[in-house]
Design an enzyme around this catalytic site. Sequence first.
Site, mmCIF file in Angstrom:
data_model
loop_
_atom_site.group_PDB
_atom_site.id
_atom_site.type_symbol
_atom_site.label_atom_id
_atom_site.label_comp_id
_atom_site.label_asym_id
_atom_site.label_seq_id
_atom_site.Cartn_x
_atom_site.Cartn_y
_atom_site.Cartn_z
ATOM 1 C CD GLU A 82 46.720 41.453 87.368
ATOM 2 O OE1 GLU A 82 46.956 40.250 87.254
ATOM 3 O OE2 GLU A 82 45.847 42.033 86.706
HETATM 4 C C1 LIG Z 1 57.505 38.884 88.776
HETATM 5 C C2 LIG Z 1 56.748 39.447 87.615
HETATM 6 C C3 LIG Z 1 55.724 38.717 87.034
HETATM 7 C C4 LIG Z 1 55.013 39.240 85.946
HETATM 8 N N1 LIG Z 1 54.036 38.481 85.354
HETATM 9 C C5 LIG Z 1 53.465 38.915 84.204
HETATM 10 C C6 LIG Z 1 52.582 38.074 83.457
HETATM 11 O O1 LIG Z 1 52.302 36.946 83.844
HETATM 12 N N2 LIG Z 1 52.065 38.554 82.307
HETATM 13 C C7 LIG Z 1 52.355 39.798 81.846
HETATM 14 O O2 LIG Z 1 51.861 40.186 80.788
HETATM 15 N N3 LIG Z 1 53.188 40.620 82.526
HETATM 16 C C8 LIG Z 1 53.753 40.200 83.677
HETATM 17 N N4 LIG Z 1 54.630 41.020 84.356
HETATM 18 C C9 LIG Z 1 54.928 42.339 83.794
HETATM 19 C C10 LIG Z 1 54.398 43.482 84.639
HETATM 20 O O3 LIG Z 1 53.016 43.597 84.481
HETATM 21 C C11 LIG Z 1 55.163 44.745 84.212
HETATM 22 O O4 LIG Z 1 56.481 44.608 84.683
HETATM 23 C C12 LIG Z 1 54.533 45.995 84.756
HETATM 24 O O5 LIG Z 1 53.286 46.216 84.142
HETATM 25 C C13 LIG Z 1 55.410 47.231 84.527
HETATM 26 O O6 LIG Z 1 55.858 47.320 83.222
HETATM 27 P P1 LIG Z 1 57.419 47.532 82.938
HETATM 28 O O7 LIG Z 1 58.170 46.516 83.711
HETATM 29 O O8 LIG Z 1 57.588 47.563 81.474
HETATM 30 O O9 LIG Z 1 57.744 48.930 83.590
HETATM 31 P P2 LIG Z 1 57.794 50.341 82.858
HETATM 32 O O10 LIG Z 1 56.588 50.498 81.991
HETATM 33 O O11 LIG Z 1 59.128 50.537 82.258
HETATM 34 O O12 LIG Z 1 57.636 51.309 84.100
HETATM 35 C C14 LIG Z 1 58.718 51.766 84.892
HETATM 36 C C15 LIG Z 1 58.197 52.859 85.819
HETATM 37 O O13 LIG Z 1 57.691 53.952 85.039
HETATM 38 C C16 LIG Z 1 56.346 54.186 85.351
HETATM 39 N N5 LIG Z 1 55.621 54.538 84.139
HETATM 40 C C17 LIG Z 1 55.577 53.868 82.973
HETATM 41 N N6 LIG Z 1 54.778 54.487 82.101
HETATM 42 C C18 LIG Z 1 54.316 55.576 82.729
HETATM 43 C C19 LIG Z 1 53.446 56.635 82.349
HETATM 44 N N7 LIG Z 1 52.847 56.679 81.162
HETATM 45 N N8 LIG Z 1 53.204 57.602 83.245
HETATM 46 C C20 LIG Z 1 53.761 57.571 84.473
HETATM 47 N N9 LIG Z 1 54.584 56.608 84.884
HETATM 48 C C21 LIG Z 1 54.855 55.615 84.031
HETATM 49 C C22 LIG Z 1 55.822 52.879 85.938
HETATM 50 O O14 LIG Z 1 54.690 53.087 86.768
HETATM 51 C C23 LIG Z 1 57.039 52.392 86.699
HETATM 52 O O15 LIG Z 1 57.093 53.018 87.953
HETATM 53 C C24 LIG Z 1 55.328 40.525 85.455
HETATM 54 C C25 LIG Z 1 56.365 41.255 86.052
HETATM 55 C C26 LIG Z 1 57.072 40.729 87.107
HETATM 56 C C27 LIG Z 1 58.188 41.534 87.708
#
Ligand SMILES: Cc1cc2nc3c(=O)[nH]c(=O)nc-3n(C[C@H](O)[C@H](O)[C@H](O)COP(=O)(O)OP(=O)(O)OC[C@H]3O[C@@H](n4cnc5c(N)ncnc54)[C@H](O)[C@@H]3O)c2cc1C
Length: 429
Positions: A238
């Site tokens: 979220e």
């Molecule tokens: C079990 C599970 C269920 C999920 N279900 C859904 C779903 O139903 N639908 C859906 O759409 N998504 C879903 N997700 C996706 C989830 O919303 C994302 O994994 C999450 O938003 C983080 O994105 P990312 O994994 O690409 O991490 P990244 O964007 O790669 O982030 C990695 C780290 O870097 C930090 N970071 C990234 N960008 C910035 C920035 N600009 N400034 C500072 N820090 C930053 C983040 O806070 C995090 O700590 C799910 C994920 C999981 C693990």
Amino acid sequence: LSEDGKYYILNGEKMFITNAGWASSFIVYAKVNGEDFTGFIVEKDFPGVSTGKEEKKMGAHGSSTRPVILEDAKVPVENVLFEVGKGHKIAFNILNIGRWKLGAASVGGCKGCVREAVKYANGRIQFKAPISSFGMIKTKLANMAVKTYMSDSVMYRLAGMFDNKLGTLDAEAKKSGAENAKAIEEYAAECSISKVYGSEALDYCVDEYVQILGGYGFCSEYPAERYYRDSRINRIWEGTNEINRMLIPGTILGRAMKGKLNLLPAAQAIAGFLMGYSPLAVQLPDTPLAQQEHMVKMSKKMALMIAGVAAQKFGTGLTKEQEVLGKIADIIMEVFAMESGLLRTLKMINNQGEEKAKYQIAAVKCYVDDMIPQLEMWAKQVVAYVEKGDMLRTQLAGVKKLARYQPIDAVTLKREIADRIIDLEAYPF
Ligand SMILES: Cc1cc2nc3c(=O)[nH]c(=O)nc-3n(C[C@H](O)[C@H](O)[C@H](O)COP(=O)(O)OP(=O)(O)OC[C@H]3O[C@@H](n4cnc5c(N)ncnc54)[C@H](O)[C@@H]3O)c2cc1C
């Protein structure tokens, strides 16, 4: 669009889709003609739609998590959700409500932690006494319950805000999803607060729950281990808590810069207020939470002052100052939480009397007592980065004045809260 104009042809892959393994339809956002961000209802049996391998996760094992894969997927034009190019309106508003719901769900987990932890602590004998009789365990139980009370109060408060706002819509607007979403959008910052505060309160509680169980906290024979793993995802999905932290001041400052909020003049007025403010001269009424009401008021001024100092220094460049934004977010969030617990308790005192609200009063006193030094430190850290020389000294003195506070006997109050939890073997509020 297909040549006959009947289908959109979607391509792409999205990782991490919750319950993809058994969902019969998906809400997909895609760009039409590489530009117009649009929502679609995509059924699993449409040609070109498939799901990838199940993820092996740390927790939330009751859910399925898979990529959804679209390879020339044929989606009928009537499956466009809302309007072409307006997908962001749906996506962002779903996120707003989703963030609040995540916070509310986390409160349920927190209450479960308090209940399960105290049951164990009452039954576990060490040094010939139940571990719940030890002061450090009592502090943990009280802190868990107090944080949960604040989180619960944040969620109820925001539900009330939604209700009030939605109540102002006329009958026609009430039927319109777009009008409802617009009303909720006004609380986007509070939705982010619910998400971050709720998920971190839960992580705090699960961690202490594990600790209270000692070695068994680490073993899957007891539910603490599962709580610990299941809780962790809430800080990630979220919108991660980092992204949501940036949204909290970002939304508020963005509104101020568009002239929708009178933030900067209010922040500037604090300098004038501070000139005439003498914490020692404040006469508080003889009411149960007078000092806390006063300190919440001063904390709000501190939040305004710090946001104003940062906005003035960096202007629109503040978006690049993440460390500052993070601390401003923490200050705003904690002030909102303290105030939510306070307002709820004042209402309770008003409706049911002081005696019935005894433990809630203690909770607010303890929380404010814990938070004021914390807020002061964050505010000073921001000022130390932003200002130099005389301005630095002036602003630090301002923060110190606003945070000037007579500590209470929180040890005794936390013991009283813990004893109540121990007697009830349940969340005490
Ligand atoms: C079990 C599970 C269920 C999920 N279900 C859904 C779903 O139903 N639908 C859906 O759409 N998504 C879903 N997700 C996706 C989830 O919303 C994302 O994994 C999450 O938003 C983080 O994105 P990312 O994994 O690409 O991490 P990244 O964007 O790669 O982030 C990695 C780290 O870097 C930090 N970071 C990234 N960008 C910035 C920035 N600009 N400034 C500072 N820090 C930053 C983040 O806070 C995090 O700590 C799910 C994920 C999981 C693990």
